[in-house]
Design a protein around this motif. Structure first.
Motif, short mmCIF file in Angstrom:
data_model
loop_
_atom_site.label_atom_id
_atom_site.label_comp_id
_atom_site.label_asym_id
_atom_site.label_seq_id
_atom_site.Cartn_x
_atom_site.Cartn_y
_atom_site.Cartn_z
N UNK A 20 0.72 -1.29 0.07
CA UNK A 20 0.05 -0.13 -0.29
C UNK A 20 0.80 1.33 0.10
N UNK A 21 2.15 1.27 0.50
CA UNK A 21 2.67 2.54 0.48
C UNK A 21 4.18 2.25 -0.28
N UNK A 22 4.26 1.22 -0.88
CA UNK A 22 5.57 1.32 -2.07
C UNK A 22 6.60 0.20 -1.45
N UNK A 57 12.43 4.01 5.18
CA UNK A 57 11.62 4.70 6.10
C UNK A 57 12.02 6.23 6.31
N UNK A 58 13.52 6.37 6.26
CA UNK A 58 14.01 7.60 6.39
C UNK A 58 13.65 8.80 5.16
N UNK A 59 13.28 8.23 4.24
CA UNK A 59 12.79 9.18 2.84
C UNK A 59 11.72 9.38 2.93
N UNK A 60 10.66 8.86 3.83
CA UNK A 60 9.38 9.34 3.93
C UNK A 60 8.88 10.86 4.57
N UNK A 86 -1.39 7.94 1.85
CA UNK A 86 -1.46 6.85 2.85
C UNK A 86 0.07 6.49 3.00
N UNK A 87 0.65 6.83 4.30
CA UNK A 87 1.96 6.69 4.59
C UNK A 87 2.24 5.32 5.45
N UNK A 88 3.54 4.95 5.62
CA UNK A 88 3.68 4.02 6.65
C UNK A 88 3.60 4.89 8.06
N UNK A 89 3.15 3.92 9.18
CA UNK A 89 3.16 4.57 10.38
C UNK A 89 4.19 4.88 10.79
N UNK A 90 4.47 6.01 11.50
CA UNK A 90 5.80 6.46 11.77
C UNK A 90 6.31 5.59 12.82
N UNK A 91 5.65 4.85 13.78
CA UNK A 91 6.17 4.15 14.80
C UNK A 91 5.94 2.60 14.50
#
Length: 73
Positions: A1-3, A13-16, A24-29
């Motif tokens: 869903x988020x690539x 994740x550091x690039x998000x 729709x983003x990966x949850x930060x935690x």
């Protein structure tokens, strides 16, 4: 869903940009557990979010029924 998969989140994740709205983003935690998040849902994410919440609700109902009736969903 988020690539990318949850397992790949540590590498990418550091690039998000976790502040981007209506995406729709990966949850930060909890991204490594497969959770997603949305900041300020809007027209781009509204329909998809309704689908995801509906699916989660149906899954929770099935799990509850299985626990209370002893039947596997």
């Amino acid at each position: 869903m988020v690539g990318h998969s949850p397992a790949e989140h540590a590498a990418v994740g550091a690039d998000v940009d976790f502040t981007e709205s209506d995406r729709l983003l990966p949850h930060p935690v909890y991204a490594v557990q497969g959770w997603v998040s949305v900041v300020c849902p809007g027209p781009r994410t509204g329909d998809r979010l309704r689908e995801l919440v509906g699916a989660a609700w149906r899954r929770a109902v099935a799990r509850h029924q299985a626990r209370t009736t002893g039947q596997v969903p």
